[in-house]
Design a protein around this motif. Sequence first.
Motif, PDB file in Angstrom:
ATOM      1  N   SER A   1      -1.463  -0.145 -10.244  1.00 36.12           N
ATOM      2  CA  SER A   1      -2.193   0.052  -8.989  1.00 36.12           C
ATOM      3  C   SER A   1      -3.614  -0.436  -9.215  1.00 36.12           C
ATOM      4  CB  SER A   1      -2.251   1.530  -8.615  1.00 36.12           C
ATOM      5  OG  SER A   1      -0.966   2.021  -8.443  1.00 36.12           O
TER       6      SER A   1
ATOM      7  N   GLU B   1      -7.225  -0.227  -1.979  1.00 37.52           N
ATOM      8  CA  GLU B   1      -6.364   0.083  -3.112  1.00 37.52           C
ATOM      9  C   GLU B   1      -4.971  -0.455  -2.831  1.00 37.52           C
ATOM     10  OE1 GLU B   1      -6.810   4.099  -4.473  1.00 37.52           O
ATOM     11  OE2 GLU B   1      -5.175   3.916  -5.919  1.00 37.52           O
ATOM     12  N   LYS B   2      -4.373  -1.047  -3.821  1.00 39.93           N
ATOM     13  CA  LYS B   2      -3.031  -1.611  -3.664  1.00 39.93           C
ATOM     14  C   LYS B   2      -2.102  -1.063  -4.746  1.00 39.93           C
ATOM     15  CE  LYS B   2      -3.598  -4.772  -0.317  1.00 39.93           C
ATOM     16  NZ  LYS B   2      -2.777  -4.779   0.911  1.00 39.93           N
ATOM     17  N   TYR B   3      -0.861  -0.995  -4.396  1.00 42.27           N
ATOM     18  CA  TYR B   3       0.167  -0.525  -5.331  1.00 42.27           C
ATOM     19  C   TYR B   3       1.067  -1.673  -5.754  1.00 42.27           C
ATOM     20  CZ  TYR B   3      -1.299   4.120  -4.266  1.00 42.27           C
ATOM     21  OH  TYR B   3      -2.050   5.238  -4.153  1.00 42.27           O
TER      22      TYR B   3
ATOM     23  N   GLU C   1       0.850  -1.184   0.000  1.00 42.89           N
ATOM     24  CA  GLU C   1       0.000   0.000   0.000  1.00 42.89           C
ATOM     25  C   GLU C   1       0.885   1.233   0.000  1.00 42.89           C
ATOM     26  OE1 GLU C   1      -3.305  -0.226   2.577  1.00 42.89           O
ATOM     27  OE2 GLU C   1      -3.841  -2.216   1.850  1.00 42.89           O
TER      28      GLU C   1
END
Lengths: 385, 385, 391, 391
Positions: free
Chosen positions: A213, A154-156, A127
Amino acid sequence: MDLNTNPENEDLLEKAREISTSVLAPNADNHDANAEFPRENFRTLVETGFTKLTLPIEDGGRDLYSDPITYIMVFYELAKGCGSTAMTLHMHNSVMFSLMKLGTEEQILRYRKFAKSGKIFASHAAEITTNAQWNRDISTIISKRNNQFFLNGEKYFCTMAGEADFYVIWALLENSLNTSEGLRFAVVDSKKEGFSIAHRWDAYAMRATTSHSMKYQNVQLDEEDIVGKAGDVDRIDLVPKFGLGYSAIYLGIGAAALEWTTSYAKKRKLKPDNVPIASYPQVQRLLGEMNISHESAKLMIQRAAWKLEKFSTEEAFLAINEAKYAASKASAFITDKAIQVLGGPGLFKDYPIERFHRDARAGLVMPPNSDRALASIAEYYLKEG
Amino acid sequence: MDLNTNPENEDLLEKAREISTSVLAPNADNHDANAEFPRENFRTLVETGFTKLTLPIEDGGRDLYSDPITYIMVFYELAKGCGSTAMTLHMHNSVMFSLMKLGTEEQILRYRKFAKSGKIFASHAAEITTNAQWNRDISTIISKRNNQFFLNGEKYFCTMAGEADFYVIWALLENSLNTSEGLRFAVVDSKKEGFSIAHRWDAYAMRATTSHSMKYQNVQLDEEDIVGKAGDVDRIDLVPKFGLGYSAIYLGIGAAALEWTTSYAKKRKLKPDNVPIASYPQVQRLLGEMNISHESAKLMIQRAAWKLEKFSTEEAFLAINEAKYAASKASAFITDKAIQVLGGPGLFKDYPIERFHRDARAGLVMPPNSDRALASIAEYYLKEG
Amino acid sequence: MDFGITPANEDLVEKAKTYAKEIFQKRAGKYDREGCFPRENFEDLSKFGFTSLTLPKKYGGRDLYSDPSTYAMVIYELSKACTNTAMLFHMHSSITHVITLLGTEKQSEFYANEVKNGKIFASWASENTSSLHGQMVMDTKAKLTKNCYLVNGKKYFCSMAGEADYYVLWCQLEDEKDLSKSIVLLVSPSNSPGFIIQDKWNAFAMRGTMSHSMLYKNVKIPAENLIGTPGDAIRPDVLPKFGFGYSAVYLGAGGGAFDWVTNYAKKRKLKPDNVPIANFPNIQTRIGKMKVQLESALLMIQRAGWLIGTEGAENAYGAINEAKYVAAKTAAMITENAMQIAGAPSLLRDTPLERFHREARAGLVMPPNLEKSLELSAKIFVEGTASSLMT
Amino acid sequence: MDFGITPANEDLVEKAKTYAKEIFQKRAGKYDREGCFPRENFEDLSKFGFTSLTLPKKYGGRDLYSDPSTYAMVIYELSKACTNTAMLFHMHSSITHVITLLGTEKQSEFYANEVKNGKIFASWASENTSSLHGQMVMDTKAKLTKNCYLVNGKKYFCSMAGEADYYVLWCQLEDEKDLSKSIVLLVSPSNSPGFIIQDKWNAFAMRGTMSHSMLYKNVKIPAENLIGTPGDAIRPDVLPKFGFGYSAVYLGAGGGAFDWVTNYAKKRKLKPDNVPIANFPNIQTRIGKMKVQLESALLMIQRAGWLIGTEGAENAYGAINEAKYVAAKTAAMITENAMQIAGAPSLLRDTPLERFHREARAGLVMPPNLEKSLELSAKIFVEGTASSLMT
């Protein structure tokens, strides 16, 4: 300290070398240029069993996490051909290993079946932070409404986003006390609704990992899609294993640069001397530094793997961090010097050197980044020592 | 940015060069070996007026802090001959400058008289810490009992301890609220009772500064021995001036190493080649690096001096810190490489290189040490920029 | 040593800063990504009068090569926004300066006019000798036949190939081996026949410079397009000037990265601390190091500029090489540290850091290369003279 | 690759650690300051049986050169306490190993006995060629006259000159230029006439090694004191062994500094924070870097040792040089950082840091020097063979 690979698994190393040279390397520049996932590489990897490396032997797997030295040397070899392919395959194998460890019996059976049929699993953990090592400040949440679970967040740096068959998403159960209690793996079919790419991966390095992302909006989960239970995050020690693989992959990239540059230096001649530049003292100095740097880092990753094999992950943790730092530094150093050996032509896209240089850079900044790795080495050592 | 020295003060530079070569340099190895104060150097420096550099012109001084570029180049030249002599002379001149700024009319008259008669003043500020830049956590205390003042405490790195005629000791008035309000300079005749050497200066570097640790036990002071008033510490900005001088001195040490090594490399021949080693590419590479490093650092100290002349100390503060860091790094680097040029003989005490190497090291660790200097550069820049 | 900007030219540095920030910065990513010539920038530079800065005053220029420090600072400011533009601007400015320096009155006037009409000049010298080897070798030959030179050969790193309006070719007259008597500069309109792009420029760095490899196949150049007399181009008061500008170009990549990342560090906060990362000691150490090196490099450039101005390019040769060395090293070191400060996001093309990092890399390998710079610095320092070291 | 200590010899490393900590550490400062031979240490080493470790088992030794990694770790542990002692111990151990390797049965037995009687052996090879230049040149000549060799020449860096009981002289037989046929080892009792100390060893580093320059003036050595056949000493299976031990010696200076400073950092607190400085991020970064480098260097030494053991010294030549390079660099880097961590107090002779820093410096300049190590590493790596690179 026995740094040999297990003879039983030697075939994997040979196969890895072959696939690396004949399949991965020829396509690498293209995948890099187009920032596209190396699908046809994965076809080969599925066929040759490399997507089942960490599965139990009775499932046709190789249980390769019980032989970490071979595991890392396999990924070191693959990374020489294509860093992005090696990285994504490592993610798949590592997360698959965790699912086998943490799943219920039914879950295990299910994922095995998928894996055997060639499905690819991605692991999405990061994240938005920087400088943090193992980020545990997770805000991707699994919530429950009327017996139905929903995933939001949300993830990166989601490797294989849009490409894997399943996403394994590190998320917290709503209202859990802390990460240790609440962390779960949401294993979600990538065809489900609610996924969107928040930001495309148009990156400087490791471009073919397609690490976009990702945004999750009310992704529906069933109970069987949620793997793990309270405390598992502490028990499994998965993160250091990821780290060990990274170090092998980043070093493989440096090794490729060293090999390529050496062979270039043996052939390239300059007017008016007309001897290979490998005979110039300046070039020898550079090749010597590159070679030594590669050898030491290789020993560091082998030692970490050996520790992981012989002792607990806890006890290998320091060595793994040291290996990650040493490997990243070495590859950044080697690819820097490689460009120096080539001079102006080192900038040409015709040569793979600039790709090696870029990919190696990722090792320095991707978590755990170098500063964090050093700090945790020191903290850990000072506590122990 | 005019980095020229003031033509009016050019004579000082020439004289400094001459004294450095003919007086300081020949004795330097001896003073270093015996860790003894260079008394006969100071006799020459007194005679030639170098102990009055910062006094007003009407007192036979040269008011040299109004021409900081000349000031630093004088100390740069002196340091080439003997780092310890340059350092102690700089301490004397800088603290004398402060006394002239902060004293009462009577005090000024008195100290002028002493200075004119060749008395040497030392400045003792440091207390036990590390990594701290301008230490303000002072526990040397001036207390008052029945109209009599007493000094108690302990100081580290007291240059010219046991050698100067007067010690200027940075101390706090008892019960003062903070350093800014309570800091005073106790100016004490070194022959008074109550001084003892707590720890002899048997150091790796700058050995002839005799910077013993000093203990003060009920040293009696009269009111006239106490210089300054509340707030002076903020007003005077003395500390950055000290820092600027340090940078010039440490760079001078590196410059001496560069000059010596170059002349050595031009003469030294090896069998079977019988050409000066200065013609070997490896040696040229080293000399090139040394030369470039010296040039850039020299520009950095000149720039800092120029800023100090043109703007406030406050405005020059960043540049002074930058100069201190750059000069220390450059000299450490130059003296490292000098040993590489010499090879095995670089270790011989017959050559001054190992002394340059040791003295240059002090620049890296003496306050403000490199890490602190960098942090304050960053803090200051980020605030401004 | 009296460094710094001449007051009369102060406006130029200010203007360069403004253009860089307001116009060129935004376009830099595109030129880099697409690997295309920064044409819009050159149109603007021409409009602003910047493409004629180095022309003599009587031709409407500012004679900026007589104030080398200002010249360098203009380039540095442009490069902080777009390193490609700064490089090409320097190539154009240097060669037009050389044309009016060595050319006849008539030539100078003609080409100065062309510059004012917006024409762009390229200058191609590099051949297939590696940067590892010092000596200049010139295989491109010019043969005088009647009123024309017939030029054949191959050149590398031909910036603005296919983009500039005029190409200035560095060639050797046939039948004369001594370069100091035979090297010539020939100006050719870019649309003359015989120019063939052999290898397209597809590079890791400096992608917008369009530095293709060019083949000259019987390029015909009218004899009157010869600039100066043979050997002039490598005169010790001429050649080092090209090298001087490189230091400002490459340092600009470092300056751009430094500005960007310090600003980022002041704003970026991380969970759970919620203070700007600029407060972290490790990041401060990096910023401090970057700042000191940047200042040192700027001073080294100004020193070289001051020496060119006061002692002539010949006697500044050592200082020019030293400035190039420090600038290239500094830019590489700064972009490296900047990426470490920004962490993983520095890999994304949304930030300019990876671009600056790549441009800085070119500084490390493009001539004069680092090893040679060191060697030259040592030789000049040890022997006290630069004679015969330049080609 | 199976690294590490052979279980059979594990006791030796443990003993070395214990002696180092309990006995040698305390004496190290004195030997350094006074520049004197560590005689008490050698008396103890002899008493503990350490001076005969490399002798064949049949002569009461442990044949420790057949287990090079353990040999290196013993030296490393000794060096962490006293680098001088470790260096001299390595010289003695190597030359006594070589004597029993190349010597006749009778010679071996005799000298092994002398070792057990507490005699110390020195070995002198260096001549006045600088470390910058690679090729071995031997100006010390031995002339066979009747039953004696007459030796004349000059040697540099003669460790334990005036201290050892036997000197092993490396000389060249007169009238034969090819070193591989003419270099000989001659053993002489140190009280033979003709040994003249020419320049006293007064050095910045390794002060206790007493490495004076020696003049040989008609030194007479009985012909029977010739060890092996001419050329043996530089046989590719012999010569590299000397180099191997250096890496452990020099790395020990780094290891000693690392242990000392990490311990210091855990205890040292500063006003006003009152937490150990080990908690400061900048110090942690330094400690982390030191730790990683130290581990890498140890592995490089073990790798070289493993290669000597499995492939022979000849084929380990590249690895030996690489280990030396990494060890010297690492030791220098660690002592540098250790001084920065300790700050100003590191300048005081109360701490061992400045001593370790100086000893590490010797590693950077004593042969095989760094440049040559790099060159060798590259050549062997590129060409895949070490042949003819050794002298």
